[in-house]
Design a protein around this motif. Structure first.
Motif, PDB file in Angstrom:
ATOM      1  N   UNK A 159     -11.759  23.890   9.395  1.00  0.00           N
ATOM      2  CA  UNK A 159     -12.590  22.870  10.033  1.00  0.00           C
ATOM      3  C   UNK A 159     -12.402  21.574   9.267  1.00  0.00           C
ATOM      4  N   UNK A 160     -12.852  20.460   9.866  1.00  0.00           N
ATOM      5  CA  UNK A 160     -12.799  19.184   9.156  1.00  0.00           C
ATOM      6  C   UNK A 160     -13.621  19.258   7.875  1.00  0.00           C
ATOM      7  N   UNK A 161     -14.835  19.773   7.970  1.00  0.00           N
ATOM      8  CA  UNK A 161     -15.710  19.854   6.803  1.00  0.00           C
ATOM      9  C   UNK A 161     -15.089  20.703   5.707  1.00  0.00           C
ATOM     10  N   UNK A 162     -14.500  21.842   6.062  1.00  0.00           N
ATOM     11  CA  UNK A 162     -13.865  22.691   5.056  1.00  0.00           C
ATOM     12  C   UNK A 162     -12.671  21.997   4.411  1.00  0.00           C
ATOM     13  N   UNK A 163     -11.931  21.214   5.203  1.00  0.00           N
ATOM     14  CA  UNK A 163     -10.793  20.478   4.656  1.00  0.00           C
ATOM     15  C   UNK A 163     -11.254  19.419   3.662  1.00  0.00           C
ATOM     16  N   UNK A 164     -12.247  18.640   4.054  1.00  0.00           N
ATOM     17  CA  UNK A 164     -12.788  17.614   3.147  1.00  0.00           C
ATOM     18  C   UNK A 164     -13.303  18.260   1.867  1.00  0.00           C
ATOM     19  N   UNK A 165     -14.056  19.345   2.001  1.00  0.00           N
ATOM     20  CA  UNK A 165     -14.618  20.003   0.818  1.00  0.00           C
ATOM     21  C   UNK A 165     -13.530  20.573  -0.084  1.00  0.00           C
ATOM     22  N   UNK A 210       0.822  -1.204   0.000  1.00  0.00           N
ATOM     23  CA  UNK A 210       0.000   0.000   0.000  1.00  0.00           C
ATOM     24  C   UNK A 210       0.861   1.261   0.000  1.00  0.00           C
ATOM     25  N   UNK A 211       0.275   2.320  -0.566  1.00  0.00           N
ATOM     26  CA  UNK A 211       0.915   3.633  -0.628  1.00  0.00           C
ATOM     27  C   UNK A 211      -0.111   4.676  -0.204  1.00  0.00           C
ATOM     28  N   UNK A 212       0.210   5.416   0.850  1.00  0.00           N
ATOM     29  CA  UNK A 212      -0.695   6.440   1.356  1.00  0.00           C
ATOM     30  C   UNK A 212       0.091   7.729   1.569  1.00  0.00           C
ATOM     31  N   UNK A 213      -0.621   8.810   1.865  1.00  0.00           N
ATOM     32  CA  UNK A 213       0.036  10.089   2.124  1.00  0.00           C
ATOM     33  C   UNK A 213      -0.779  10.893   3.128  1.00  0.00           C
ATOM     34  N   UNK A 214      -0.078  11.631   3.962  1.00  0.00           N
ATOM     35  CA  UNK A 214      -0.696  12.586   4.879  1.00  0.00           C
ATOM     36  C   UNK A 214      -0.803  13.920   4.150  1.00  0.00           C
ATOM     37  N   UNK A 215      -1.988  14.532   4.187  1.00  0.00           N
ATOM     38  CA  UNK A 215      -2.298  15.675   3.338  1.00  0.00           C
ATOM     39  C   UNK A 215      -2.800  16.854   4.166  1.00  0.00           C
ATOM     40  N   UNK A 216      -2.486  18.097   3.754  1.00  0.00           N
ATOM     41  CA  UNK A 216      -2.741  19.269   4.594  1.00  0.00           C
ATOM     42  C   UNK A 216      -4.179  19.776   4.538  1.00  0.00           C
ATOM     43  N   UNK A 217      -4.494  20.636   5.522  1.00  0.00           N
ATOM     44  CA  UNK A 217      -5.817  21.249   5.606  1.00  0.00           C
ATOM     45  C   UNK A 217      -5.905  22.565   4.857  1.00  0.00           C
TER      46      UNK A 217
END
Length: 439
Positions: free
Chosen positions: A303-309, A241-248
Motif C-alpha cells: 500500500x502507499x502507507x506501507x511504502x512510505x513507512x 536537481x537530482x532525484x530518484x524513483x524508488x521501489x515499494x
C-alpha cells in the motif's frame, strides 16, 4: 468536475482528521510541495499527447517538475540518444518538425532548426512557465539494463555522469543528416537528472545486469552525480536537481539502497505508489490503495502507507519522500467471486486501448456511463469499477484528493504522477493534486 473535486476533498479531510494526524505534521515541509509529472516520449503518437497539452489543459501551471521519460544507458555505461527501432526515438526527442497546431507557441518548426521535437517544445513550455523545472529521467523499466555497468567503478561512474551532463545539460546533441541537434542545442532545457534504475541489486526487466555490489555503487553513483552537478552549476550559479524513483517492496529497498546515505545527495525521491498488483496475478486486486483493504488475501501486502513507512523506518527524511500516483488503472476480465469483483478470480487481462490490462484514467472515467459501477473503500483509499465481469482498479479525483491530504498530514514532500498523458483534457487529476496540496 468541481462538484466531484469538492466532495473528494471533504471526504478525504474527514478521513484524515479521524486518523488522528499530528497537528505539526502538515507544517513541517519548508519549501512547499513538489508536484512532479512524467511526460512520455511516445505519448505524442497513439495517445495524441504533445507537450502543448500540458499548457492548454492547465497542467503546466499546476506542476513544479516535468520528468521526461526516458534517457538510455549504453552497454559501456554512457548516456546516449538511442535511435534504435523499437526502443529509442530521437525523431520524437528533438528532430521532428512540430506542426503549428501542436506547438506550444503556435509556430511550426522547420527542418534543421537547432532544436525540434519534444525537447524544442519543452523549451517553449519553460519560456511560458519559467518556474517549471524539467528533468531528464534516465532508465525506466526498459532502459535500466546497463546501469550496473555504469555504476561499477570510480572511473565508470565519473565517465557516466560526465556523459549525461554533456548530453543533457551542456546540450551537445548528435546532429545526424544535417537535421536538428549539434553542440549546445539542448542547453538550458533540463534543470537536472532523475535516476530511474529499476532496480539496483534486484531483478527488473529480464536481461538486466544485476550485481550484489549495486547497493553500495548506487550510493557512490548519486554522490558522483551530486559532485559533478554542483561543479557544473557553480559556473552558472544554478542548482541542478537530482532525484530518484524508488521501489515499494521492502526486499527491493534492502537489496539496493543505503537509505540514509542516498538522501544526503538527492533533492527528493519519488516512491512507487502503484503496480502493487496487476494482471501478472490471476486475482483482481488493488494496484494503488492508500492502505491495505480489510480482507486482503496477501499478508503482508503493499500500500502507499506501507511504502512510505518502509522508507521512513530505514531513515529517509519525510520531507524528501514524494508519493507516486497512477493516472492509469489495471484490469481483469472473467472475474468471479470477491466483493463486487475485488479479490475475485479472473480469466485474464481486461481488453484495453493500447495494452491488455492497462488503461488510461481518461478512458476509465467514461466507463460508469457504459455499464460499470464505481465502488469505493474510503478507509483504504482506493476505488474500482466493475460490471459483473470486468474489474478495473484506478485512482479517481476522490482517491487522488485523499492521497494528497495524506501527503499534507504526514509532512511528506509532495506527489508524483505516472504519467501525464493518462489524464483528461482538463487535467482533472493534476488540478486535484494542486488544489489539495496548494501552490
Amino acid at each position: 468536475m468541481r462538484r466531484l473535486f469538492g466532495a473528494g476533498v471533504a471526504i478525504a479531510t474527514l478521513l484524515v482528521a479521524a486518523a488522528g494526524t499530528p497537528a505539526a505534521a502538515s507544517s513541517s515541509h519548508r519549501d512547499g510541495y513538489v508536484k512532479v509529472g512524467y511526460f512520455t516520449q511516445w505519448g505524442i503518437y497513439g495517445r495524441a499527447f504533445p507537450v502543448k497539452k500540458l499548457d492548454t489543459s492547465g497542467a503546466a501551471s499546476r506542476l513544479t517538475h516535468v520528468n521526461y521519460a526516458f534517457g538510455n544507458v549504453s552497454p559501456d555505461g554512457r548516456c546516449y540518444v538511442d535511435g534504435g527501432p523499437g526502443e529509442g526515438d530521437s525523431w520524437a526527442d528533438y528532430q521532428r518538425p512540430v506542426p503549428a497546431e501542436e506547438s506550444v507557441d503556435g509556430v511550426a518548426d522547420t527542418w534543421g532548426e537547432p532544436l525540434n521535437g519534444n525537447f524544442g517544445q519543452l523549451q517553449k513550455l519553460k519560456a511560458k512557465h519559467p518556474d517549471l523545472k524539467v528533468l531528464i529521467s534516465l532508465g525506466g523499466w526498459s532502459w535500466s539494463t546497463y546501469f550496473s555497468n555504469a555504476a561499477l567503478t570510480d572511473a565508470s561512474r565519473k565517465a557516466f555522469v560526465s556523459s549525461c551532463i554533456d548530453l543533457y545539460l551542456k546540450g551537445n546533441l548528435p546532429n545526424p543528416d544535417g537535421g536538428s541537434g549539434g553542440p549546445g542545442a539542448l542547453a538550458g532545457v533540463f534543470d537536472g537528472i532523475d535516476l530511474d534504475w529499476e532496480w539496483p541489486g534486484s531483478d527488473g526487466e529480464p536481461g538486466n545486469v544485476v550485481r550484489p555490489e549495486d547497493k553500495q555503487n548506487f550510493t557512490l553513483l548519486v554522490a558522483e552525480f551530486r559532485r559533478q552537478l554542483d561543479a557544473f552549476g557553480r559556473s552558472s550559479r544554478k542548482h541542478y536537481q537530482l532525484t530518484a524513483f524508488l521501489p515499494a517492496a521492502p526486499a527491493t529497498i534492502d537489496a539496493g539502497f543505503e537509505v540514509r546515505k542516498i538522501f544526503k545527495y538527492l533533492d527528493f525521491g519519488t516512491l512507487q505508489g502503484y503496480d502493487f498488483h496487476g494482471t501478472w496475478e490471476a486475482r483482481a486486486n488493488q494496484q494503488s490503495a492508500l492502505r491495505v483493504p480489510a480482507g486482503a488475501p496477501d499478508n503482508p501486502d503493499f500500500s502507499v502507507e506501507n511504502t512510505v513507512n518502509a522508507w521512513l523506518l530505514r531513515g529517509a527524511p519525510r520531507g524528501k519522500l514524494v508519493v507516486g500516483i497512477p493516472y492509469y488503472g489495471r484490469g481483469w476480465t472473467g472475474v468471479t467471486g470477491g466483493t463486487n469483483g475485488l479479490f475475485g478470480t479472473s480469466t485474464g487481462p481486461a481488453p484495453a486501448t493500447f495494452e491488455a490490462g492497462y488503461e488510461d484514467y481518461k478512458k476509465l472515467k467514461t466507463l460508469p456511463a457504459n455499464g460499470f459501477t464505481v465502488h469505493r473503500d474510503l478507509r483504504a483509499g482506493h476505488a474500482w469499477l466493475f460490471d459483473g465481469t470486468t474489474f478495473w482498479t484506478y485512482d479517481d479525483p476522490i482517491v487522488v484528493a485523499q492521497k494528497s491530504l495524506y501527503i499534507r498530514a504526514k509532512g511528506l514532500g509532495g506527489a508524483m504522477v505516472w504519467s501525464l498523458d493518462g489524464d483528461d483534457d482538463q487535467a482533472t487529476l493534476t488540478k486535484t493534486i494542486s488544489h489539495t496540496l496548494g501552490r
